[in-house]
Design an enzyme around this catalytic site. Structure first.
Site, PDB file in Angstrom:
ATOM      1  N   GLU A  54      31.012  22.525  41.810  1.00  0.00           N
ATOM      2  CA  GLU A  54      30.256  23.525  42.563  1.00  0.00           C
ATOM      3  C   GLU A  54      28.980  23.818  41.795  1.00  0.00           C
ATOM      4  O   GLU A  54      28.972  23.843  40.564  1.00  0.00           O
ATOM      5  CB  GLU A  54      31.070  24.819  42.719  1.00  0.00           C
ATOM      6  CG  GLU A  54      30.248  25.919  43.394  1.00  0.00           C
ATOM      7  CD  GLU A  54      31.065  27.092  43.924  1.00  0.00           C
ATOM      8  OE1 GLU A  54      32.176  27.318  43.425  1.00  0.00           O
ATOM      9  OE2 GLU A  54      30.564  27.774  44.834  1.00  0.00           O
ATOM     10  N   CYS A 258      32.496  28.845  47.019  1.00  0.00           N
ATOM     11  CA  CYS A 258      31.818  29.859  47.841  1.00  0.00           C
ATOM     12  C   CYS A 258      30.434  29.392  48.296  1.00  0.00           C
ATOM     13  O   CYS A 258      29.926  29.856  49.318  1.00  0.00           O
ATOM     14  CB  CYS A 258      31.686  31.156  47.063  1.00  0.00           C
ATOM     15  SG  CYS A 258      33.264  31.939  46.762  1.00  0.00           S
ATOM     16  N   ASN A 388      36.474  27.295  53.130  1.00  0.00           N
ATOM     17  CA  ASN A 388      36.774  27.592  51.731  1.00  0.00           C
ATOM     18  C   ASN A 388      37.279  29.024  51.611  1.00  0.00           C
ATOM     19  O   ASN A 388      36.506  29.960  51.807  1.00  0.00           O
ATOM     20  CB  ASN A 388      35.523  27.439  50.868  1.00  0.00           C
ATOM     21  CG  ASN A 388      35.779  27.837  49.419  1.00  0.00           C
ATOM     22  OD1 ASN A 388      36.514  27.150  48.710  1.00  0.00           O
ATOM     23  ND2 ASN A 388      35.199  28.955  48.986  1.00  0.00           N
ATOM     24  N   GLU A 389      38.536  29.164  51.329  1.00  0.00           N
ATOM     25  CA  GLU A 389      39.119  30.494  51.066  1.00  0.00           C
ATOM     26  C   GLU A 389      38.790  31.505  52.161  1.00  0.00           C
ATOM     27  O   GLU A 389      38.682  32.695  51.878  1.00  0.00           O
ATOM     28  CB  GLU A 389      38.583  31.087  49.756  1.00  0.00           C
ATOM     29  CG  GLU A 389      38.852  30.322  48.517  1.00  0.00           C
ATOM     30  CD  GLU A 389      38.442  31.083  47.262  1.00  0.00           C
ATOM     31  OE1 GLU A 389      37.714  32.095  47.362  1.00  0.00           O
ATOM     32  OE2 GLU A 389      38.870  30.664  46.183  1.00  0.00           O
TER      33      GLU A 389
HETATM   34  O1  AHR Z   1      35.393  28.432  41.273  1.00  0.00           O
HETATM   35  C1  AHR Z   1      34.648  29.580  41.435  1.00  0.00           C
HETATM   36  C2  AHR Z   1      34.876  30.238  42.771  1.00  0.00           C
HETATM   37  O2  AHR Z   1      36.190  30.674  42.892  1.00  0.00           O
HETATM   38  C3  AHR Z   1      34.691  29.372  43.981  1.00  0.00           C
HETATM   39  O3  AHR Z   1      33.374  29.299  44.384  1.00  0.00           O
HETATM   40  C4  AHR Z   1      35.499  30.053  45.022  1.00  0.00           C
HETATM   41  O4  AHR Z   1      35.971  29.165  46.005  1.00  0.00           O
HETATM   42  C5  AHR Z   1      36.587  30.729  44.236  1.00  0.00           C
HETATM   43  O5  AHR Z   1      36.761  32.031  44.599  1.00  0.00           O
END
Ligand code: AHR
Length: 661
Positions: A54, A258, A388-389
């Site tokens: 990321e 995120c 994602n989440e």
């Molecule tokens: O890995 C850091 C963050 O943790 C990521 O962006 C997110 O998906 C998670 O909450």
């Protein structure tokens, strides 16, 4: 031998068989066949251990992406960070009694996606010229004899050509290398030059000086090391890319996290904005409170995956933004924003186009763009993640379903990964699984950041997962810390992922990279500065598991006398090489003995490599002491049955050459 037999006779009733035989239906993947007569052997995922990339903590710009100039296209601004502006990371230089003026403008830009540029008016260049300085990301590091590729887009605004001098300078102002240019065109034109640094410098900077009267517009000012990973243009920082490659990941997830769903709809990651000529890519705020140049875009991600032998796993937003958008999250409320329904068809088309970009023939619309970028052959995309989440709302479910149905209809061979919230349990986890069940989603993405003790006591988590339901991608996990103890707790847990490798198909530690001066999140797997790369203890655990992975799991091969959850083992076979691989992890004090019996694997033993990672539990690698925790290797002879010493706080890998029948 006598002692060994005695050990088995006396202790076998007491032995806690570490890797219990599972009664689950064996999973057959990629034509891996369970060998006849090898009781309890399970085919496991050949893609189990990979990486999560990321752009967090300056992992891309100022990190893996090789660009040395910060804010090269003058697109930083208060939307990124309150105190930033279009000229952030630059300085106006008028030494030597020169004078003129500088402004940031937007008329007739280089490209509509790249609207801001600098106009420099030189009334008197003085003795030294006037111009701009860029200090990079916390300075630029130059190597003695190193070659650097400078480029810039310039529009001459005066009648007369403007002579320019481009310099690499050291901390105290010494010129380490320079080149001359002269403007040639009244329309935007790219200028390129190669500059060699005469000395090493860790605190260098770039200077662009106009040496004559005139006026010019300047944009996309770039400086790349001549040497990048695999020598790609617009490539990756070599030492950092190498550290990632040395993890031997089976897959790479990108671009987040995120970052994917973004801070509000306008900030959602749109892959189409990240391909094509770099000066035409749309830059944007980074959800982690900085800026994304998009220089490292989807072409570069796919290419990097190919370079390091990792299957690409792109994640796209599920049509909704991050629930924490605008920092508005409170219990019972959500900042999640949904793409309006009348824009969803276009969004879905973008997702389908991504698959065509990766896999389509050169003759397809998007395959042609990949070919134009220099890669006519497909990238063999096999997986795509949606979401994602995300908070499990109706808006999410509706949009996920639309994207999911469209991808399945057009690309039935692509494995879709769904999402089940940010935690190993809780509302989003429960609702996410319920939703995934209702659609029979091929795989779901579980995330957990927990204390090391959680990892030690949850080794049975997947033993009870229903094999007929969605498979699992543990897309993000880490214990809170970088000590050896943290790393070993993760290692103990990873043996359980191998044991359950029929249902857990992929797993990736997160996050991967962090710039030591800009950590938005801790812990990380690799820390870096402009001049160094620090591999953590967690890094070595990941590396040892990934480079010693197998595709068949054998239960009951390693047995201990301890019932302690801080001890675990696994036995896998790599069908490609025929090697049998034992992993023993001990995240506690005291020496232990393990009894190994290779009968079930069909191996009589043989020459083996023994790799050991051990040390004090609270030890961690630091910039000053980067090698406190590193693996060491020796060789040994493994018999069909043998006893093995297990040191305190250790991960031990025994890799036994081709199994004999
Ligand atoms: O890995 C850091 C963050 O943790 C990521 O962006 C997110 O998906 C998670 O909450």
């Amino acid at each position: 031998m006598k002692r060994l037999l005695l050990f088995f006779a006396v202790y076998s009733p007491l032995l806690k068989v570490c890797s219990q035989s599972t009664n689950y239906q064996t999973y057959t993947a990629n034509s891996t066949r369970i060998e006849k007569g090898k009781k309890g052997a399970t085919a496991i995922s050949p893609d189990l251990f990979g990486i999560f990339f990321e752009d967090i903590s300056y992992a891309a710009d100022g990190g893996l992406y090789g660009e040395l100039v910060q804010n090269r296209s003058f697109e930083y601004g208060p939307a990124d960070r309150k105190d930033w502006n279009y000229f952030t990371a630059w300085q106006y230089r008028t030494e030597g009694f020169g004078y003129g003026n500088i402004s940031v403008e937007t008329g007739e830009p280089l490209h509509p996606n790249n609207p801001h540029y600098v106009v420099l008016t030189i009334e008197d260049p003085g003795q030294e010229g006037i111009g701009l300085i860029n200090g990079g990301f916390d300075a630029m590091a130059f190597k003695a004899g190193g070659v650097y590729n400078f480029s810039a887009w310039i529009r001459q605004l005066s009648d007369a050509a403007v002579p320019l001098e481009i310099e690499l300078r050291g901390k105290k102002g010494a010129v380490l290398g320079k080149t001359d240019l002269s403007t040639q065109s009244r329309s935007w034109q790219e200028y390129k030059a190669v500059i060699q640094a005469s000395a090493q410098e860790d605190s260098g900077y770039l200077v662009v000086l106009a040496k004559g009267k005139g006026k010019l517009a300047l944009d996309q000012v770039s400086l790349f090391p001549g040497h990048t990973f695999k020598q790609h243009r617009n490539g990756m920082r070599d030492d950092l890319a190498e550290a990632v490659a040395e993890l031997h990941p089976k897959f790479m997830r990108f671009p987040g996290g995120c970052l994917v769903h973004g801070d509000g709809l306008g900030n959602m990651y749109r892959w189409k904005n990240t391909i094509g000529p770099v000066e035409q890519r749309a830059e944007q705020k980074n959800i982690w409170n900085y800026h994304q140049s998009a220089g490292l875009g989807f072409f570069e991600y796919f290419q990097f995956c190919e370079d390091i032998g990792a299957k690409p796993v792109p994640i796209v937003a599920a049509g909704v933004s991050c629930q924490n958008s605008g920092g508005t999250w409170r219990i019972g409320s959500t900042g999640q924003k949904a793409i309006p329904m009348d824009e969803m068809q276009q969004y879905i088309q973008d997702v389908l186009d991504l698959i065509e970009y990766a896999n389509g023939p050169e003759t397809s619309v998007w395959g042609a763009k990949r070919a134009a970028a220099g890669h006519p052959a497909p990238f063999h995309l096999q997986y795509i993640g949606i979401g994602n989440e995300d908070r499990q709302t109706d808006a999410f479910r509706q949009r996920f379903r639309m994207i999911y149905d469209a991808v399945r209809a057009k690309y039935p061979d692509i494995t879709i990964v769904g999402t089940v919230g940010p935690s190993p349990a809780g509302e989003d986890y429960d609702l996410g699984w319920k939703f995934a069940d209702s659609l029979a989603v091929a795989m779901v993405d579980e995330h957990y950041y927990e204390k090391p003790e959680w990892f030690l006591s949850n080794g049975r988590r997947y033993d009870g997962y229903d094999r007929s339901k969605s498979k699992v991608y543990v897309g993000e996990y880490a214990s809170w810390g970088n000590t050896l103890y943290n790393a070993l707790a993760e290692g103990v847990y990873m043996t359980s992922l191998e044991r359950n490798g029929d249902v857990v198909r992929m797993a990736s530690y997160a996050p991967l990279l962090a710039n030591v001066k800009h950590t938005s999140w801790n812990p990380n797997l690799i820390y870096f500065s402009n001049t160094g790369v620090l591999r953590t203890a967690n890094y070595y655990v990941q590396q040892l598991f990934a480079s010693n992975a197998g595709d068949v799991y054998y239960p009951g091969v390693v047995a201990f006398r301890s019932g302690d959850t801080a001890v675990a083992a696994s036995c896998v076979k790599d069908s490609r090489t025929g090697d049998v691989i034992l992993k023993m992890v001990h995240a506690g004090p005291g020496r232990l003995q393990a009894a190994v019996d290779l009968t079930a694997v069909g191996s009589a033993g043989g020459n083996a490599r023994r790799i050991l990672l051990t040390g004090m539990p609270d030890a961690r690698n630091t910039e000053a002491t980067p090698d406190i925790i590193i693996p060491s290797e020796s060789s040994m002879q493994a018999k069909k049955k043998f006893m093995l010493d297990i040191p305190p706080y250790s991960l031990q890998i025994i890799r036994i050459g081709k199994a004999k029948k």
